[in-house]
Design a protein around this motif. Structure first.
Motif, mmCIF file in Angstrom:
data_model
loop_
_atom_site.group_PDB
_atom_site.id
_atom_site.type_symbol
_atom_site.label_atom_id
_atom_site.label_comp_id
_atom_site.label_asym_id
_atom_site.label_seq_id
_atom_site.Cartn_x
_atom_site.Cartn_y
_atom_site.Cartn_z
ATOM 1 N N SER A 71 0.684 5.161 -0.683
ATOM 2 C CA SER A 71 -0.392 6.147 -0.817
ATOM 3 C C SER A 71 0.058 7.563 -0.486
ATOM 4 O O SER A 71 0.782 7.778 0.498
ATOM 5 N N LYS A 87 2.573 -0.952 4.283
ATOM 6 C CA LYS A 87 2.093 0.321 3.762
ATOM 7 C C LYS A 87 3.105 1.414 4.061
ATOM 8 O O LYS A 87 3.871 1.335 5.032
ATOM 9 N N GLU A 112 1.081 -5.009 8.559
ATOM 10 C CA GLU A 112 0.724 -4.178 7.415
ATOM 11 C C GLU A 112 1.951 -3.924 6.546
ATOM 12 O O GLU A 112 3.076 -3.829 7.045
ATOM 13 N N ILE A 145 0.867 -1.180 0.000
ATOM 14 C CA ILE A 145 0.000 0.000 0.000
ATOM 15 C C ILE A 145 0.897 1.221 0.000
ATOM 16 O O ILE A 145 1.594 1.493 0.969
#
Length: 211
Positions: A157, A182, A180, A155
């Motif tokens: 972003s 990210k 996670e 991820i």
């Protein structure tokens, strides 16, 4: 240290440019449309020139080049752009840092299965993952200059906050303490500039995950 940022007007390129300026570096930002970089004036030098119009004379004096190329429509340009950079950088002193993709990170110790090979990998991102992986495979056979391919997290972003906390990983996919994978664009940019200033890596791929 003389630093060039290619495709600096893209979302990731802008974050890297901002981070470089925060560190009192003096990057030269290469863009197709200089009007998109007005916020960086007068601190940064902006050069309006398409990547495919660059030649060795444009880049010969740089120690570091950060390649922030991005393209979501004509995916064939990913490989074409790295082939072009390879052609004009042959025999130079430069170290090329490439903003890569996460899909090519390996899921096993034997480096046979990649993240994008997993059955639950989002199909809408598969083509872009393959295009980014082609860039990495091309670089693995590159002998004419030094390079580092920097994969972000799964991820990746612009909407995530900057935390100033990240971890450098190797070729294998990892998650943080919250299970996670990210990272924000801004934390990735932070890691990229840290690597530029302190990197001992050479001719390899590494990854970056947020903590």
């Amino acid at each position: 240290m003389k630093i060039a940022i290619l495709c600096a007007s893209g979302k990731v390129g802008k974050e890297i440019s901002k981070e470089a300026l925060k560190r009192n570096l003096e990057p030269v930002c290469f863009v197709r449309n200089s009007s998109k970089m007005n916020e960086f004036l007068p601190q940064a030098k902006i050069v309006q020139k398409d990547l495919f119009e660059l030649d060795s004379k444009d880049l010969i004096d740089f120690d570091i080049i950060i390649d922030a190329f991005g393209e979501w429509e004509n995916l064939s340009l990913h490989k074409k752009h790295i082939e072009w950079l390879s052609e004009i950088l042959q025999g130079s002193k430069v170290k090329l840092f490439v903003v890569g993709g996460a899909g090519s990170l390996y899921m096993d110790e034997n480096h046979t299965t990649r993240l994008m090979d997993m059955p639950d990998f989002p199909k809408e991102y598969l083509d872009i993952a393959k295009a980014n992986a082609e860039v990495l495979e091309f670089l693995r056979n590159e002998k004419g200059f030094k390079w580092i391919y920097v994969s972000p997290s799964a991820i990746f972003s612009p909407d995530l906050p900057k935390t100033n906390h990240y971890k450098i990983i190797g070729e294998k996919f990892e998650v943080n303490a919250n299970n996670e994978s990210k990272i924000s664009y801004s934390d990735y940019a932070n890691a990229m500039i840290d690597l530029v200033l302190n990197s001992h890596y050479e001719n390899t791929r590494i990854g970056v995950i947020g903590l």
